[in-house]
Design a protein around this motif. Structure first.
Motif, PDB file in Angstrom:
ATOM      1  N   ILE A  90       1.000  -0.901  -0.111  1.00 38.59           N
ATOM      2  CA  ILE A  90       0.151   0.302   0.402  1.00 38.59           C
ATOM      3  C   ILE A  90       0.892   1.626  -0.421  1.00 38.59           C
ATOM      4  N   LYS A  91       2.012   1.231   0.631  1.00 39.95           N
ATOM      5  CA  LYS A  91       3.343   1.665   0.698  1.00 39.95           C
ATOM      6  C   LYS A  91       3.930   2.441  -0.403  1.00 39.95           C
ATOM      7  N   GLU A  92       4.365   1.659  -0.538  1.00 40.44           N
ATOM      8  CA  GLU A  92       4.889   1.406  -2.480  1.00 40.44           C
ATOM      9  C   GLU A  92       3.761   2.342  -3.053  1.00 40.44           C
ATOM     10  N   ALA A  93       2.349   1.534  -3.155  1.00 41.43           N
ATOM     11  CA  ALA A  93       1.471   2.712  -4.136  1.00 41.43           C
ATOM     12  C   ALA A  93       1.584   4.048  -4.375  1.00 41.43           C
ATOM     13  N   LEU A  94       1.190   4.247  -2.618  1.00 45.80           N
ATOM     14  CA  LEU A  94       1.149   5.943  -2.905  1.00 45.80           C
ATOM     15  C   LEU A  94       2.491   6.763  -2.919  1.00 45.80           C
ATOM     16  N   ARG A  95       3.292   5.969  -2.451  1.00 49.27           N
ATOM     17  CA  ARG A  95       4.403   6.482  -2.552  1.00 49.27           C
ATOM     18  C   ARG A  95       4.766   7.081  -4.177  1.00 49.27           C
ATOM     19  N   ALA A  96       4.048   6.034  -5.117  1.00 49.27           N
ATOM     20  CA  ALA A  96       4.374   5.977  -6.665  1.00 49.27           C
ATOM     21  C   ALA A  96       3.436   7.008  -6.937  1.00 49.27           C
ATOM     22  N   GLY A  97       2.499   7.213  -5.938  1.00 46.46           N
ATOM     23  CA  GLY A  97       1.165   8.867  -6.479  1.00 46.46           C
ATOM     24  C   GLY A  97       0.335   7.596  -7.032  1.00 46.46           C
ATOM     25  N   ALA A  98      -0.232   6.483  -6.750  1.00 46.31           N
ATOM     26  CA  ALA A  98      -1.456   5.764  -7.131  1.00 46.31           C
ATOM     27  C   ALA A  98      -2.654   6.875  -6.761  1.00 46.31           C
ATOM     28  N   ASP A  99      -3.373   7.017  -7.628  1.00 47.84           N
ATOM     29  CA  ASP A  99      -4.910   8.408  -6.867  1.00 47.84           C
ATOM     30  C   ASP A  99      -5.855   6.820  -5.731  1.00 47.84           C
ATOM     31  N   GLY A 100      -6.049   6.167  -6.105  1.00 45.94           N
ATOM     32  CA  GLY A 100      -7.390   5.342  -5.439  1.00 45.94           C
ATOM     33  C   GLY A 100      -6.498   3.907  -5.385  1.00 45.94           C
ATOM     34  N   TYR A 101      -6.618   3.071  -4.318  1.00 49.15           N
ATOM     35  CA  TYR A 101      -6.139   1.488  -3.950  1.00 49.15           C
ATOM     36  C   TYR A 101      -7.302   1.089  -3.277  1.00 49.15           C
ATOM     37  N   VAL A 102      -7.853   0.682  -4.109  1.00 46.69           N
ATOM     38  CA  VAL A 102      -9.090  -0.451  -3.425  1.00 46.69           C
ATOM     39  C   VAL A 102      -8.832  -1.898  -3.936  1.00 46.69           C
ATOM     40  N   LEU A 103      -9.708  -2.688  -3.077  1.00 47.51           N
ATOM     41  CA  LEU A 103      -9.311  -4.050  -3.052  1.00 47.51           C
ATOM     42  C   LEU A 103     -10.642  -4.978  -3.462  1.00 47.51           C
TER      43      LEU A 103
END
Length: 213
Positions: A90-103
């Motif tokens: 999750i943190k890697e995705a947020l650092r990359a700049g993802a606008d959303g993270y949905v399971l």
């Protein structure tokens, strides 16, 4: 809303594309099995609103795709749709700049909400995602006070809380509520004290738990 979909499992890809196409206002422009295909498609047609992508895919996964989008197509929003709920992912995705993270365990209504918010320029993370981040930070997930009405939150603080949960910045909140950014920050601090949380993630989690947004 013109969307590209990326998922390496063909049955899931077709099912997701069909689901998204059934949502009013969404056009699934094309389907892909890895991030490299998405970038190639954008080179041909960059008039795309959003990419909905799996996290783990061969050749190019969701993280690398997110990094490439931020660099080459910054106007394109990206929502990662995945089974990965580990804090590190999750943190890697947020650092990359993802606008959303949905399971992928999310209900249709949550996915619709997520895409709508992201398309409007906000961020969206599943409640389970926020809980994982909260646990990683060592936050208390079972508040002693179980209902929002038992906490003395003013109407103005509630207004600020709702906008924080929708990923508005302090300046944007100030403009919407016709108050100063300093006042917004004061309300934020008071909310953290009253709710017993340490970070903005805690405020968002509280708002989601009690369906304030």
């Amino acid at each position: 809303m013109r969307i590209l979909v990326a998922e390496d499992h063909r049955i899931l890809l077709d099912s997701l594309a069909m689901l998204l196409s059934s949502i009013d206002g969404i056009e699934v422009v094309s389907k892909h099995t890895n991030g490299k295909q998405v970038l190639t498609a954008l080179d041909i047609d960059s008039d795309i609103t959003m990419v909905v992508s799996d996290l783990q895919m061969p050749i190019m996964g969701g993280i690398e795709l997110t990094l490439q989008l931020r660099e080459r197509f910054p106007h394109v929003r990206i929502c990662l749709l995945t089974v990965a709920d580990q804090p590190d992912a999750i943190k890697e995705a947020l650092r990359a700049g993802a606008d959303g993270y949905v399971l992928k365990s999310a209900e249709r209504i949550e996915l619709e909400t997520a895409l709508d918010m992201i398309a409007k320029g906000h961020k969206y993370y599943s409640e389970q995602v926020l809980m994982q981040l909260a646990m990683e930070a060592g936050m208390e997930l079972t508040p002693a006070i179980d209902k929002p009405q038992k906490i003395a939150i003013t109407q103005r603080e509630l207004d600020v809380l709702k906008l924080i949960a929708q990923e508005f910045s302090g300046t944007q909140i100030a403009e919407k509520l016709f108050i100063s950014p300093t006042t917004v920050e004061t309300h934020r601090k008071h909310l953290m004290q009253k709710l017993g949380v340490q970070t903005t993630i805690g405020l968002v989690k509280y708002a989601l738990k009690f369906q304030l947004v």
